[in-house]
Scaffold this motif. Structure first.
Motif, PDB file in Angstrom:
ATOM      1  N   LEU A 196      23.534  36.966  48.357  1.00  0.00           N
ATOM      2  CA  LEU A 196      23.368  36.494  49.692  1.00  0.00           C
ATOM      3  C   LEU A 196      24.781  36.971  50.290  1.00  0.00           C
ATOM      4  N   TRP A 197      25.805  37.274  49.549  1.00  0.00           N
ATOM      5  CA  TRP A 197      26.840  37.657  50.429  1.00  0.00           C
ATOM      6  C   TRP A 197      28.021  38.128  49.377  1.00  0.00           C
ATOM      7  N   ARG A 199      31.953  39.956  48.968  1.00  0.00           N
ATOM      8  CA  ARG A 199      33.257  40.235  49.539  1.00  0.00           C
ATOM      9  C   ARG A 199      34.293  41.108  48.402  1.00  0.00           C
ATOM     10  N   ARG A 201      37.910  43.314  48.065  1.00  0.00           N
ATOM     11  CA  ARG A 201      39.296  43.279  48.538  1.00  0.00           C
ATOM     12  C   ARG A 201      40.010  44.339  47.769  1.00  0.00           C
ATOM     13  N   CYS A 211      34.443  38.200  45.482  1.00  0.00           N
ATOM     14  CA  CYS A 211      33.506  37.013  45.216  1.00  0.00           C
ATOM     15  C   CYS A 211      31.900  37.542  45.657  1.00  0.00           C
ATOM     16  N   GLY A 220      22.759  29.748  45.427  1.00  0.00           N
ATOM     17  CA  GLY A 220      24.110  29.675  46.105  1.00  0.00           C
ATOM     18  C   GLY A 220      25.307  29.593  44.990  1.00  0.00           C
ATOM     19  N   VAL A 262      39.030  46.344  52.570  1.00  0.00           N
ATOM     20  CA  VAL A 262      38.123  45.443  52.278  1.00  0.00           C
ATOM     21  C   VAL A 262      36.621  45.597  52.692  1.00  0.00           C
ATOM     22  N   GLY A 265      29.529  42.210  52.503  1.00  0.00           N
ATOM     23  CA  GLY A 265      27.916  42.356  52.966  1.00  0.00           C
ATOM     24  C   GLY A 265      27.199  42.161  51.826  1.00  0.00           C
ATOM     25  N   ARG A 266      25.984  42.518  51.744  1.00  0.00           N
ATOM     26  CA  ARG A 266      24.951  42.053  50.530  1.00  0.00           C
ATOM     27  C   ARG A 266      24.770  43.238  49.732  1.00  0.00           C
ATOM     28  N   SER A 291      37.646  30.855  43.294  1.00  0.00           N
ATOM     29  CA  SER A 291      38.174  31.641  44.407  1.00  0.00           C
ATOM     30  C   SER A 291      38.735  32.862  43.610  1.00  0.00           C
ATOM     31  N   GLU A 292      39.207  33.956  44.608  1.00  0.00           N
ATOM     32  CA  GLU A 292      39.726  34.754  44.166  1.00  0.00           C
ATOM     33  C   GLU A 292      41.397  34.558  43.598  1.00  0.00           C
ATOM     34  N   THR A 293      42.017  33.646  44.276  1.00  0.00           N
ATOM     35  CA  THR A 293      43.273  33.404  44.000  1.00  0.00           C
ATOM     36  C   THR A 293      43.149  32.729  42.472  1.00  0.00           C
TER      37      THR A 293
END
Lengths: 763, 763
Positions: A196-197, A199, A201, A211, A220, A262, A265-266, A291-293
């Motif tokens: 779905l998505w 990202r 970095r 993520c 999801g 960065v 996209g999919r 999370s990335e954190t």
């Protein structure tokens, strides 16, 4: 499948380890039980295990993937790896062990020397993509460690793991530029549109984070990661390789072809370049469901700097500690099979909580675990049978964490129920029943404490009365699930009744009489399916009439039974085997029907449309869980020698020390736990009963190290191929009932002694 | 566009309010400046404002949406509402005020009486969908309140808002079943596939929560919400109306057609039924950029129970407090225009932080604001010019929060830079320059404190040296952005140079000499674009040659200039107007060229492909920001009467008190802020200069209430249509320089007095 010699591979492993000096680094390995494990078992055929590196109940499972086909064709690749495949497409970081449906395969890395190809390519066409050929002779697998040579690149790749971090060490050929490709597009049980998505970095210090949200088994699902390299990159390229995007927004980092900071996209991919290298490149990857954190914090928590060998030694030590819970004596193959089974039984549930206590719940929200570890990967339909009872026995400390995790999941559930098949905190609703109920009940009755029993019982009752389970509403009203309203109603009624019984057991033990009475009554609902005319437990319509036409051999997804036929489900009354025997017509009829089950000549093609049904002995299907308790039922009808005989038949035909050594999905350790209990001589036919049923041992000796320093020792005299029957069983020197080896007696410590003989001991 | 009588609508509003007794409830409304505001201004034509309810700088903007077309055709619906549209499709909760590109329209609710249709339908075909016809005569708009009658349903709908919660009150006809439809599919600037994922859940207490992730202007944006109804639902249906989903996972809540507890997918809709109602239904909706849990906390924080009138009174009181910062005297239309402009200038940046301090940063991660409020919705290219300087003057308390938010955003930026065009914490990379730099510099130089100036300067330098801005690398090397490497290089060079100057100003004020010197040098880079041959500031190639062919009238997206031509960008040297005058050839040449700018006969079709360029007077385009300072430049060339003349020309042709009362996008209050400054008689030509340039006033009197109880009063004698020129200006009785009305002098409090006259005052 051609069976390959695992034992010689293990020898090769030790030889390589010694030659490279890593045996020294791995320290505790020598002589420990981890060295006896062959993770390769189950990686061929229907076992669906993965060969890669992980620690006991660890969050991360870096492992080679040979293919990630479309979900229509993905069953064989549920663990990402199939032994007969010729190529490896990369090393991803999340895998189920032995699942029958799947997902994961997140954060796929592939080390590459020379030219970089961006698509995985066709396994049948060497060098058509980034995947590489490999040979099993170059593979080394042991708990927490995996190595392979990627022949197309002449790269030696090694993997190890901590609880939340996967560690890679790649040795590239010195004469070609070294690259690491990160492909965030593929996943296990793939299909177009699943991602779905994503990202991605690259941070100022070189840490790569991201993520990915997918729409797979748990819709999801977002998984984040943080990755570092031991050497500086000389260049990098971040891509979003989507086409036909109607709207791309404005140009900026992530949308500018030249920016390498960065990307989103999919269809995100990245290539990291390192130039020509003279020494190894190490990579460490942490994951987080939050999370990335948090992924960065997880990465930081498990070891600064670069010492792959130390991390490997840590993983080996963790496994040696975990596996030392039992000292098993036997032949080399027996030891390999036993410790591999124990290894496989300690892979799930998996940690699903960041170092700061954050976890994602079934409501997709972030929660904080206070005072416990949150574990997920719950294949409850499978593991309630033996894997979880085994953990309640061997690892009550972990069992406490598991029960607390189940309660926490129920409390965060949008529909207020316990997990069914969940992972990374999220629910898939796969399979039937509310089998987290017997998991908790069994743990409680086995003496596991350290959780809020009232909260647990509340969660169990909430689940056992929730309309979200397949037509539980009618079940409560009618005493059975009507097949005209709900598929697989025949088996659902049986499963609910057993789950209800386990709930009643715990309520009774807690003194909650009203709850106990209500569920004791429901526990008898199996009787509503009894059809004296055909002699089977059958699905009924809402009208009360049996569902027709009826063929006791028929099986199909969505039929009257879940992954089974009437023959296989006739035995599913673990809570009241004497009642079942009486219903069927007494011991002789019961035994005859059991014999018919095992001895009927069945064409496996019968089940070609129900891929989970495998490992056939007659209608008995050891490859799937509904059969797992059946061989022990002869005991109840006064024919223990038949149990003993069937156990040998199953152990010899359904398990071996080779890649195809599991006749069905390991199902997160359930099939392995069956092996372990059976090898020890007893099995939990009805988890929650506090009793084990005695079969026959397959090890000459086993010492279980219990909490508080106690030990429980099983010994068997005259145990060999010529003495397959039990002559006598004693507990601490006293004759032992075959139906009631009490959990409490094991916990006290003591000695279970078998004497074996050549002939069946008939009354 | 046909101009409709706003004033009579306002009278109608007061009449309705009095009749319904709500004037009493709204308490402070009577006589307060909020009653003078006409939110309808700008909702027609290119203004792109929305008519709905919000509080100053509020996070939520419940407002009617008339259409949400595909992004190719969405420009006119950037605010969700176009005055000429015949139908309302629902009330969504997030809107930009006056943006030139858009997104949002989240959480669309539509009250429905009678039959429910699931698609919005065709506005041209009544009752083809759930949208309803409406008449402007039924609309009431005032700050924090909106009402309309949905004619197709005979429903009276009212909206009000708190900082994070939107409140609805629906009066349904008593004879038809009442429903509320929640459509989580559409959004402003829509396209197929924009919704990446949606989850929806109804909790045990009836609270409806969910999150939606979209791929719009800010890619991968997640917005969560929590909603409650004042009456119990009699039934509900949750849908995922996706088709052609290859993989749907297993049946369970959210994937079972009959379950009404949870739902997820990419096309989620829900219908809540209430039966026939005899009284109003209230609905409250909180949003959170972080989580459902936070949305619930936001909902709880802003008012338990149900008292729409009290919430309306709160919103009105909040606006009366905010708008009371200036007491403006003038004609009714002037007051309406002035206070509507002040209202529009106080809608952004918007709060983007939950009650617990959580906010989402440009890294998509969750951060905690400690000691400040995090605000987003930053249209920096627009608002640095006048809206932010106005806030630094009127609301230094908010300016502190804004600057702290900018610093926090920079610190969380994946690429380490200040916001460009961001909202809900996320970056869109829309428009050019690093104009957060002059926002901070202007605030600092205006005396705004309460933030870490060193951190601010670090953030500004990091931005002004980052390669992520369009070819800033070459700009630093060459002194200009080369057009062969970067589109719109001509205007980018000019904008960078101005931003650099503002940075230098702040560094100089902080005593950071090295930084000041570096950026003072860069501030002169505009000179590198001067072409004495053509008399324009032109884009150059990397070679140094000017870009050819050159047509000073040409404008296109991606041409030499950003949303403008050479005529419009010739004036973009606010930091050194005297230098520009000298370069162009002295005062006479400069004035002649300015006159040519305004007086050339231009066919608006010239700009038909650059929709942002509107409001033409010659080449001057008041509808877009690059022109906003130009009329004040005559002052610098010794022709203030020409500034005064042009200001009247602009005020009369570009603004009115009707729906089409803004000649261009309001751009988050920038176009309104121009109006406000100009009406007061002065304007910040070069934010960061500490100086305002005096034009002419359009109000007879205005009292600015400054912090610490001081007031600054502007008065104008003989101000009327026959006296459009300034005869004299005094500050506290002393003659006042037209180019240097010092911010510091305003802060001291005092009196600025104009005397107007009929004829230009020429030297």
């Amino acid at each position: 499948m051609k069976r390959l010699p695992i034992v010689s591979c293990l020898s090769a492993m030790l030889a390589v380890a010694l030659a490279s000096g890593r045996a020294q680094a791995a320290g505790e390995t020598a002589g420990g039980p981890a060295a006896l494990v062959a993770p390769r078992i189950g990686t061929g055929g229907p076992g669906h295990t993965f060969p890669g590196a992980t620690v006991p109940f660890g969050m991360i499972q870096p492992s080679p993937d040979t293919a990630m086909p479309d979900f229509h064709h993905a069953y064989d690749w549920a663990g990402g790896y199939q032994y007969n495949d010729p190529t490896i497409m990369g090393f991803s970081h999340t895998h189920f062990s032995g699942a029958g449906h799947s997902d994961l395969g997140d954060v796929l890395l592939m080390p590459i020397s020379g030219d970089v190809r961006m698509e995985p390519g066709d396994p049948a066409k060497p060098q058509s993509g980034y995947r590489s050929r490999f040979r099993h002779a170059t593979e080394i697998e042991h708990p927490g460690y995996y190595a392979v040579t990627l022949d197309d690149y002449a790269i030696r790749a090694e993997l190890t793991a901590g609880p939340r971090v996967g560690w890679h060490r790649y040795m590239f050929p010195a004469d070609k530029p070294a690259h690491v490709l990160l492909d965030l597009r593929p996943s296990i049980y793939d299909y177009p549109g699943k991602v779905l998505w994503t990202r991605l970095r690259v941070r100022a210090d070189g840490t790569v984070t991201g993520c990915r949200t997918t729409r797979g088994w748990a819709p999801g699902r977002t998984l984040c990661f943080a990755m570092r390299f031991s050497r500086p990159t000389t260049a990098r390229m971040l891509y979003n390789r989507e086409t036909n995007v109607p709207y791309r927004g404005f140009r900026g980092p992530g949308n500018a072809p030249t920016d390498q900071t960065v990307q989103n996209g999919r269809a995100v991919e990245a290539v990291f370049d390192f130039g020509k290298l003279n020494g190894p490149l190490e990579v460490k990857v942490a994951i987080s469901p939050v999370s990335e954190t948090n992924a960065i914090a997880n990465l930081d928590a498990e070891g600064q700097g670069w010492d792959f060998d130390a991390r490997h030694a840590d993983a080996t030590a963790a496994w040696n500690r975990a596996l030392s819970v039992i000292e098993a004596s036997g032949t080399p193959d027996q030891q390999t099979q036993f410790y591999t089974a124990l290894y496989h039984a300690m892979l799930a549930p998996t940690l699903s909580m960041d170092t700061n206590g954050d976890y994602r719940g079934p409501d997709q929200e972030i929660h904080k675990a206070r005072g416990f570890g949150f574990y997920s990967t719950w294949s409850t339909w499978d593991v309630y049978r033996a894997q979880q009872p085994l953990m309640a026995l061997l690892r009550p400390d972990m069992s406490t964490q598991f029960v607390r995790s189940l309660i926490a999941a129920q409390q965060a559930s949008p529909v207020g129920v316990l997990p069914v098949w969940s992972y990374q905190g999220l629910e898939t609703w796969c399979m039937t029943g509310y089998h987290a109920v017997p998991i908790i009940a069994d743990a409680y009755l086995a003496g596991v404490r350290g959780f809020d029993a009232d909260a647990a019982l509340n969660a169990m009752v909430a689940s056992a009365t929730s309309p979200v389970y397949g037509d539980l509403t009618d079940y409560i009203k009618l005493g059975y699930v009507p097949i005209d309203k709900e598929a697989e109603a025949g088996s659902k009624t049986l499963e609910y009744a057993y789950d209800d019984w386990s709930l009643a057991r715990m309520a009774r033990a807690m003194g909650k009489t009203h709850i106990a009475e209500e569920f004791e009554k429901r526990a008898g609902n199996w009787r509503n399916e009894w059809d004296p005319k055909t002699g089977f437990l059958r699905a009924r319509l809402s009208t009360g009439a049996f569902h027709t036409p009826f063929d006791p051999t028929a099986a199909a997804y969505g039929s009257d039974y879940t992954e089974g036929n009437a023959w296989q489900y006739l035995w599913f009354v673990p809570q009241d085997v004497p009642g079942l025997i009486a219903t069927i017509g007494g011991n002789a009829t019961f035994i005859a029907k059991l014999d018919e089950l095992f001895d009927t000549k069945v064409d496996p093609a019968q089940f070609k449309n129900v891929e989970d049904i495998s490992g056939l002995i007659g209608w008995y299907a050891h490859g799937n869980e509904p059969s797992h308790h059946i061989a022990y039922l002869y005991d109840y009808a006064g024919a223990p020698w038949k149990t003993q005989q069937r156990l040998r038949q199953i152990m010899e035909s359904q398990y071996n020390a080779h890649p195809d050594g599991l006749a069905g999905n390991d199902d997160l350790g359930q099939t392995s736990a069956w092996y372990l209990f059976t090898a020890l001589g007893f099995y939990p036919v009805a988890p929650g009963s506090n009793d084990y049923t005695i079969g026959r041992p397959f090890l000459s000796k086993a010492v279980i190290h219990l909490p508080h320093g106690r030990t429980f020792t099983m010994t068997a005299d005259h145990l060999d191929a010529d003495h397959p029957y039990v002559a006598s069983v004693t507990l601490n020197g006293k004759p032992q009932d075959l139906l009631h080896l009490r959990h409490a007696d094991i916990l006290k410590g003591g000695a279970l002694h078998f004497v074996m003989q050549a002939q069946p001991k008939q009354p």
